[in-house]
Write a protein that holds these residues in place. Sequence first.
Motif, mmCIF file in Angstrom:
data_model
loop_
_atom_site.group_PDB
_atom_site.id
_atom_site.type_symbol
_atom_site.label_atom_id
_atom_site.label_comp_id
_atom_site.label_asym_id
_atom_site.label_seq_id
_atom_site.Cartn_x
_atom_site.Cartn_y
_atom_site.Cartn_z
ATOM 1 N N THR A 107 0.854 -1.201 0.000
ATOM 2 C CA THR A 107 0.000 0.000 0.000
ATOM 3 C C THR A 107 0.887 1.247 0.000
ATOM 4 O OG1 THR A 107 -0.112 -0.186 2.399
ATOM 5 C CG2 THR A 107 -1.995 -1.015 1.171
ATOM 6 N N PRO A 108 0.419 2.283 -0.655
ATOM 7 C CA PRO A 108 1.210 3.524 -0.714
ATOM 8 C C PRO A 108 1.443 4.101 0.681
ATOM 9 C CG PRO A 108 -0.645 3.615 -2.231
ATOM 10 C CD PRO A 108 -0.854 2.404 -1.387
ATOM 11 N N PHE A 109 2.433 4.957 0.794
ATOM 12 C CA PHE A 109 2.776 5.544 2.086
ATOM 13 C C PHE A 109 1.701 6.497 2.571
ATOM 14 C CE2 PHE A 109 6.742 3.596 2.459
ATOM 15 C CZ PHE A 109 7.438 3.672 1.266
ATOM 16 N N SER A 110 1.479 6.454 3.891
ATOM 17 C CA SER A 110 0.504 7.366 4.488
ATOM 18 C C SER A 110 1.099 8.772 4.583
ATOM 19 C CB SER A 110 0.138 6.890 5.893
ATOM 20 O OG SER A 110 1.250 7.057 6.752
ATOM 21 N N LEU A 111 0.233 9.731 4.783
ATOM 22 C CA LEU A 111 0.665 11.118 4.910
ATOM 23 C C LEU A 111 1.588 11.288 6.112
ATOM 24 C CD1 LEU A 111 0.186 13.813 3.488
ATOM 25 C CD2 LEU A 111 -1.590 14.289 5.167
ATOM 26 N N GLU A 112 1.290 10.601 7.185
ATOM 27 C CA GLU A 112 2.102 10.697 8.399
ATOM 28 C C GLU A 112 3.526 10.206 8.129
ATOM 29 O OE1 GLU A 112 1.448 12.112 11.211
ATOM 30 O OE2 GLU A 112 3.185 11.409 12.348
ATOM 31 N N THR A 113 3.640 9.103 7.411
ATOM 32 C CA THR A 113 4.973 8.578 7.076
ATOM 33 C C THR A 113 5.715 9.566 6.184
ATOM 34 O OG1 THR A 113 4.130 6.339 7.261
ATOM 35 C CG2 THR A 113 6.223 6.593 6.130
ATOM 36 N N CYS A 114 5.017 10.212 5.272
ATOM 37 C CA CYS A 114 5.654 11.209 4.397
ATOM 38 C C CYS A 114 6.150 12.398 5.205
ATOM 39 C CB CYS A 114 4.688 11.652 3.301
ATOM 40 S SG CYS A 114 4.339 10.318 2.119
ATOM 41 N N LYS A 115 5.397 12.762 6.230
ATOM 42 C CA LYS A 115 5.849 13.858 7.101
ATOM 43 C C LYS A 115 7.153 13.469 7.786
ATOM 44 C CE LYS A 115 1.555 16.129 8.400
ATOM 45 N NZ LYS A 115 0.610 16.417 9.487
ATOM 46 N N ILE A 116 7.242 12.233 8.216
ATOM 47 C CA ILE A 116 8.464 11.758 8.870
ATOM 48 C C ILE A 116 9.632 11.767 7.880
ATOM 49 C CG2 ILE A 116 9.556 9.828 10.076
ATOM 50 C CD1 ILE A 116 6.717 8.982 10.947
ATOM 51 N N MET A 117 9.357 11.401 6.642
ATOM 52 C CA MET A 117 10.415 11.420 5.614
ATOM 53 C C MET A 117 10.961 12.828 5.436
ATOM 54 S SD MET A 117 8.928 9.024 2.594
ATOM 55 C CE MET A 117 8.168 7.459 2.975
ATOM 56 N N ILE A 118 10.073 13.788 5.354
ATOM 57 C CA ILE A 118 10.506 15.175 5.169
ATOM 58 C C ILE A 118 11.311 15.619 6.381
ATOM 59 C CG2 ILE A 118 9.728 17.578 5.044
ATOM 60 C CD1 ILE A 118 7.573 16.693 3.145
ATOM 61 N N ALA A 119 10.805 15.324 7.580
ATOM 62 C CA ALA A 119 11.489 15.724 8.808
ATOM 63 C C ALA A 119 12.901 15.140 8.856
ATOM 64 C CB ALA A 119 10.688 15.279 10.020
ATOM 65 N N HIS A 125 15.537 22.989 7.569
ATOM 66 C CA HIS A 125 14.359 23.362 8.367
ATOM 67 C C HIS A 125 13.328 24.176 7.602
ATOM 68 C CE1 HIS A 125 16.139 21.646 11.862
ATOM 69 N NE2 HIS A 125 17.143 22.469 11.881
ATOM 70 N N THR A 126 13.070 23.783 6.374
ATOM 71 C CA THR A 126 12.032 24.505 5.633
ATOM 72 C C THR A 126 10.679 23.818 5.796
ATOM 73 O OG1 THR A 126 12.483 23.196 3.667
ATOM 74 C CG2 THR A 126 13.603 25.326 3.833
ATOM 75 N N GLY A 127 10.699 22.600 6.303
ATOM 76 C CA GLY A 127 9.455 21.841 6.389
ATOM 77 C C GLY A 127 9.059 21.228 5.052
ATOM 78 N N LYS A 128 9.912 21.379 4.051
ATOM 79 C CA LYS A 128 9.605 20.813 2.734
ATOM 80 C C LYS A 128 10.830 20.089 2.206
ATOM 81 C CE LYS A 128 6.068 23.997 1.244
ATOM 82 N NZ LYS A 128 5.512 24.560 0.005
ATOM 83 N N MET A 129 10.637 19.377 1.112
ATOM 84 C CA MET A 129 11.716 18.572 0.560
ATOM 85 C C MET A 129 12.082 19.047 -0.834
ATOM 86 S SD MET A 129 11.720 14.451 -0.015
ATOM 87 C CE MET A 129 11.895 14.075 1.714
ATOM 88 N N GLY A 130 13.363 19.303 -1.031
ATOM 89 C CA GLY A 130 13.852 19.685 -2.352
ATOM 90 C C GLY A 130 14.252 18.457 -3.139
ATOM 91 N N PHE A 131 14.632 18.668 -4.381
ATOM 92 C CA PHE A 131 14.918 17.523 -5.242
ATOM 93 C C PHE A 131 16.069 16.660 -4.731
ATOM 94 C CE2 PHE A 131 14.794 14.807 -8.735
ATOM 95 C CZ PHE A 131 16.091 14.575 -9.173
ATOM 96 N N ASN A 132 17.133 17.260 -4.271
ATOM 97 C CA ASN A 132 18.268 16.456 -3.810
ATOM 98 C C ASN A 132 17.920 15.619 -2.588
ATOM 99 O OD1 ASN A 132 20.228 16.982 -5.778
ATOM 100 N ND2 ASN A 132 20.576 18.997 -4.897
ATOM 101 N N GLU A 133 17.078 16.164 -1.737
ATOM 102 C CA GLU A 133 16.620 15.399 -0.579
ATOM 103 C C GLU A 133 15.719 14.253 -1.048
ATOM 104 O OE1 GLU A 133 14.880 18.853 1.175
ATOM 105 O OE2 GLU A 133 16.539 19.177 2.578
#
Lengths: 237, 179
Positions: A107-119, A125-133
């Motif tokens: 199953t695809p990743f949940s939103l919560e898991t995606c938040k953890i990935m970004i963190a 500390h932008t709260g977002k993910m750039g391409f290299n990340e």
Amino acid sequence: MAYPGFGGYGAPMPGMPPQGMPQHGMPMGGHPMGQMGGPPQGGYAPYGGGYQGGTYGAPPPATNDPMWGYFTAIAGQTTGLSAQDGEIDADELQRCLTQSGISGTYTPFSLETCKIMIAMLDRDHTGKMGFNEFKELFPLLNGWKQNFMMFDRDRSGTVELQEMSQAVNAMGYRVSPQALNIIIRRYSKNGRVFFDDYVACCLKLRSLTEVFRRRDTMQQGAVSFQYDDFILCTMSI
Amino acid sequence: MVCFLSTVYMCQQDGQISADELQRCLTQCGMSGSYKPFNLETCRLMINMLDRDMSGSMGFNEFKELSGALNGWKQNFMAMDRDRSGTIEAQELHQALGTMGYNFSNQALGVIIRRHSTQGRIAFDDYVACCVRLRSLTDQFRRRDSTQQGTAAFQYDDVSIYLYKCVLYIPRPFCHTRN
């Protein structure tokens, strides 16, 4: 040395690539690679590429890079910036990863898991993910997926008690059946651990270990935290 | 009371309550009120928060404590959510944390707010998750701050136990790491 048990994240499984190794053996963004493969030497486990510090100043991605395609499809639309400067939030990351099919048959990743990935990768500390990340994320996810698949022998998309026991042992921990039962109950849905939750656990462990490593400048296996710094480190995960 | 009793029943079956059992119980109780039900991750955090003795179980008294805390947080949230949108702004979370007695640097606040907000706003579930995490982490920190001066030393083994508590959860007596 003082870091037993965390070697499992870097140590290659038989026949499996070490986690964090880029799929095609190419360096990530031109940064020096950490120790790749081989058994952990105690100390912090080698994490392979992409964990050696910032991702700034990386050369632009090749236009035929498929990951670039997934990223631009989402980032370009919503930010209005060029995709290379653009960053994506958790919702957009979820869409990117779903489109890329990285979860395979899981199953695809949940939103919560995606938040953890970004963190985990959000060093600026932008709260977002750039391409290299985003690029750094893929080999990690693939490595964890390979491990999960090894233990999900019946291809149910979930890991049961005995499979989880093997997975945890492979990470370098000896855990009693009672403790395993507690883990399974804590992270399970109806008694089974799904791929998404397994990845969330791996992400958190890795993030926290990295936080600890960065502050343990004397490599003593101990860190003294001030409260505010402690909260800053741990609340982001 | 029905909710309490059903939880006690679940606990007595094997002395443990799982995250999905807690989720079902809180949903049945209507604890979230008119807000969306708690997601599973938040329920996990709640169990971790209350399991101070690392026994792996949450009993009836612990559940009562949780209900009290949840009600308090819900009242605070509703007081801020004047337009009943189900969300509050970053600034309101900042104020709420101050009211709870936390006094963080701007950098720490920024991290906390970003982690718990979606497009600049914080939903009730995220607010609860934030409160639970802060409480749990502060508790962990205080236990290692022997002089109560705001500094705590974490050994790697402590960290691994702590990591387990917040992530995988392995009670100390059951966990042996290889040397």
